[in-house]
Design a protein around this motif. Structure first.
Motif, PDB file in Angstrom:
ATOM      1  N   ILE A  37     -17.130 -29.517  -5.095  1.00 14.82           N
ATOM      2  CA  ILE A  37     -15.866 -28.850  -5.412  1.00 14.82           C
ATOM      3  C   ILE A  37     -16.077 -28.038  -6.672  1.00 14.82           C
ATOM      4  N   TYR A  38     -15.990 -26.717  -6.546  1.00 21.20           N
ATOM      5  CA  TYR A  38     -16.112 -25.809  -7.687  1.00 21.20           C
ATOM      6  C   TYR A  38     -14.707 -25.445  -8.148  1.00 21.20           C
ATOM      7  N   ARG A  39     -14.456 -25.486  -9.485  1.00 23.53           N
ATOM      8  CA  ARG A  39     -13.143 -25.145 -10.038  1.00 23.53           C
ATOM      9  C   ARG A  39     -13.320 -24.240 -11.251  1.00 23.53           C
ATOM     10  N   ASP A  40     -12.387 -23.305 -11.411  1.00 19.43           N
ATOM     11  CA  ASP A  40     -12.402 -22.482 -12.620  1.00 19.43           C
ATOM     12  C   ASP A  40     -11.348 -22.989 -13.595  1.00 19.43           C
ATOM     13  N   GLU A  41     -11.251 -22.350 -14.757  1.00 19.74           N
ATOM     14  CA  GLU A  41     -10.311 -22.786 -15.792  1.00 19.74           C
ATOM     15  C   GLU A  41      -8.857 -22.563 -15.404  1.00 19.74           C
ATOM     16  N   THR A  73     -12.114 -15.640  -5.195  1.00 23.87           N
ATOM     17  CA  THR A  73     -11.769 -17.058  -5.121  1.00 23.87           C
ATOM     18  C   THR A  73     -11.361 -17.577  -6.489  1.00 23.87           C
ATOM     19  N   PHE A  74     -12.075 -17.163  -7.518  1.00 21.59           N
ATOM     20  CA  PHE A  74     -11.845 -17.685  -8.865  1.00 21.59           C
ATOM     21  C   PHE A  74     -11.207 -16.640  -9.761  1.00 21.59           C
ATOM     22  N   ARG A  75     -10.542 -17.119 -10.824  1.00 25.05           N
ATOM     23  CA  ARG A  75      -9.829 -16.232 -11.741  1.00 25.05           C
ATOM     24  C   ARG A  75     -10.585 -15.989 -13.045  1.00 25.05           C
ATOM     25  N   ARG A  76     -10.963 -17.088 -13.758  1.00 24.28           N
ATOM     26  CA  ARG A  76     -11.581 -16.902 -15.071  1.00 24.28           C
ATOM     27  C   ARG A  76     -12.286 -18.176 -15.538  1.00 24.28           C
ATOM     28  N   GLY A  77     -13.219 -17.991 -16.459  1.00 24.66           N
ATOM     29  CA  GLY A  77     -13.843 -19.099 -17.163  1.00 24.66           C
ATOM     30  C   GLY A  77     -15.089 -19.664 -16.515  1.00 24.66           C
ATOM     31  N   ILE A  78     -15.616 -20.696 -17.159  1.00 24.27           N
ATOM     32  CA  ILE A  78     -16.797 -21.403 -16.688  1.00 24.27           C
ATOM     33  C   ILE A  78     -16.427 -22.248 -15.468  1.00 24.27           C
ATOM     34  N   LEU A  79     -17.243 -22.172 -14.439  1.00 25.30           N
ATOM     35  CA  LEU A  79     -17.002 -23.003 -13.256  1.00 25.30           C
ATOM     36  C   LEU A  79     -17.494 -24.422 -13.521  1.00 25.30           C
ATOM     37  N   ILE A  80     -16.690 -25.373 -13.094  1.00 25.41           N
ATOM     38  CA  ILE A  80     -17.039 -26.793 -13.120  1.00 25.41           C
ATOM     39  C   ILE A  80     -17.323 -27.195 -11.677  1.00 25.41           C
ATOM     40  N   VAL A  81     -18.342 -28.008 -11.476  1.00 22.80           N
ATOM     41  CA  VAL A  81     -18.633 -28.493 -10.125  1.00 22.80           C
ATOM     42  C   VAL A  81     -18.591 -30.013 -10.119  1.00 22.80           C
ATOM     43  N   GLU A  82     -17.910 -30.539  -9.121  1.00 21.37           N
ATOM     44  CA  GLU A  82     -17.908 -31.977  -8.872  1.00 21.37           C
ATOM     45  C   GLU A  82     -18.759 -32.183  -7.635  1.00 21.37           C
ATOM     46  N   ARG A  83     -19.908 -32.829  -7.813  1.00 22.79           N
ATOM     47  CA  ARG A  83     -20.839 -33.044  -6.705  1.00 22.79           C
ATOM     48  C   ARG A  83     -20.626 -34.442  -6.129  1.00 22.79           C
ATOM     49  N   ARG A  84     -20.386 -34.488  -4.837  1.00 22.90           N
ATOM     50  CA  ARG A  84     -20.240 -35.762  -4.135  1.00 22.90           C
ATOM     51  C   ARG A  84     -21.270 -35.804  -3.015  1.00 22.90           C
ATOM     52  N   PHE A  85     -22.080 -36.852  -3.012  1.00 17.40           N
ATOM     53  CA  PHE A  85     -23.093 -37.034  -1.978  1.00 17.40           C
ATOM     54  C   PHE A  85     -22.756 -38.277  -1.172  1.00 17.40           C
ATOM     55  N   LEU A  86     -23.229 -38.310   0.058  1.00 16.39           N
ATOM     56  CA  LEU A  86     -23.076 -39.486   0.914  1.00 16.39           C
ATOM     57  C   LEU A  86     -24.464 -39.951   1.328  1.00 16.39           C
ATOM     58  N   GLN A  87     -24.832 -41.147   0.914  1.00 16.50           N
ATOM     59  CA  GLN A  87     -26.121 -41.723   1.270  1.00 16.50           C
ATOM     60  C   GLN A  87     -25.900 -42.829   2.290  1.00 16.50           C
ATOM     61  N   GLU A  88     -26.681 -42.822   3.365  1.00 17.27           N
ATOM     62  CA  GLU A  88     -26.528 -43.853   4.387  1.00 17.27           C
ATOM     63  C   GLU A  88     -26.774 -45.229   3.778  1.00 17.27           C
ATOM     64  N   ASP A  89     -25.812 -46.136   3.987  1.00 19.23           N
ATOM     65  CA  ASP A  89     -25.922 -47.502   3.474  1.00 19.23           C
ATOM     66  C   ASP A  89     -24.992 -48.386   4.297  1.00 19.23           C
ATOM     67  N   SER A  90     -25.553 -49.276   5.088  1.00 19.72           N
ATOM     68  CA  SER A  90     -24.755 -50.099   6.004  1.00 19.72           C
ATOM     69  C   SER A  90     -23.871 -51.108   5.273  1.00 19.72           C
ATOM     70  N   ASP A  91     -24.085 -51.337   3.976  1.00 17.84           N
ATOM     71  CA  ASP A  91     -23.247 -52.265   3.217  1.00 17.84           C
ATOM     72  C   ASP A  91     -21.855 -51.700   2.939  1.00 17.84           C
ATOM     73  N   PHE A  92     -21.671 -50.393   3.139  1.00 15.10           N
ATOM     74  CA  PHE A  92     -20.375 -49.769   2.889  1.00 15.10           C
ATOM     75  C   PHE A  92     -19.599 -49.619   4.191  1.00 15.10           C
ATOM     76  N   GLY A 100     -21.976 -39.319  -7.199  1.00 17.67           N
ATOM     77  CA  GLY A 100     -21.990 -37.959  -7.717  1.00 17.67           C
ATOM     78  C   GLY A 100     -21.443 -37.903  -9.115  1.00 17.67           C
ATOM     79  N   LYS A 101     -21.285 -36.671  -9.631  1.00 19.66           N
ATOM     80  CA  LYS A 101     -20.760 -36.473 -10.975  1.00 19.66           C
ATOM     81  C   LYS A 101     -20.129 -35.099 -11.094  1.00 19.66           C
ATOM     82  N   LYS A 102     -19.419 -34.890 -12.197  1.00 24.15           N
ATOM     83  CA  LYS A 102     -18.743 -33.630 -12.486  1.00 24.15           C
ATOM     84  C   LYS A 102     -19.408 -33.025 -13.712  1.00 24.15           C
ATOM     85  N   GLU A 103     -19.707 -31.705 -13.657  1.00 27.73           N
ATOM     86  CA  GLU A 103     -20.344 -31.047 -14.797  1.00 27.73           C
ATOM     87  C   GLU A 103     -20.102 -29.545 -14.753  1.00 27.73           C
TER      88      GLU A 103
END
Length: 110
Positions: A37-41, A73-92, A100-103
């Motif tokens: 998810i990419y977001r601007d200011e 798509t965007f208006r202004r400022g530095i873009l922030i990205v929230e990266r979400r990954f899905l790793q196969e894991d049968s325990d879930f 993931g993380k936001k940066e």
């Protein structure tokens, strides 16, 4: 103009997405399930995702995965990205472990 330089009318900004493991070894982009998810200011956002063959705002071409932002798509400022990954894991519950993380990116909309 090569195929990589070809610009389509539906493409705004196109950029390559690459992935690597914790040791820095490349991972095939086709094998990664993600939602970015990419977001601007101004609060405008764009989702780029891939889950199997289902893709949103990205395209797989010539062995490479490209993310695409539509024009205006965007208006202004530095873009922030929230990266979400899905790793196969049968325990879930759904068989995937989300992580993931936001940066800040190095992309500034002026």
């Amino acid at each position: 103009m090569t195929e990589m330089e070809e610009k389509y009318s539906w493409e705004g900004i196109k950029f390559e997405l690459t992935f690597s493991d914790l040791e820095g070894h490349p991972i095939s982009p086709e094998s990664v399930n993600f939602l970015f998810i990419y977001r601007d200011e101004a609060g405008k956002s764009c989702i780029i995702s891939q889950h199997g063959d289902e893709r949103e705002n990205c395209i797989f071409r010539d062995g490479k995965l490209f993310g695409i932002f539509e024009p205006n798509t965007f208006r202004r400022g530095i873009l922030i990205v929230e990266r979400r990954f899905l790793q196969e894991d049968s325990d879930f519950e759904k068989g995937y472990c989300p992580y993931g993380k936001k940066e800040a990116t190095n992309i500034k909309i002026v």
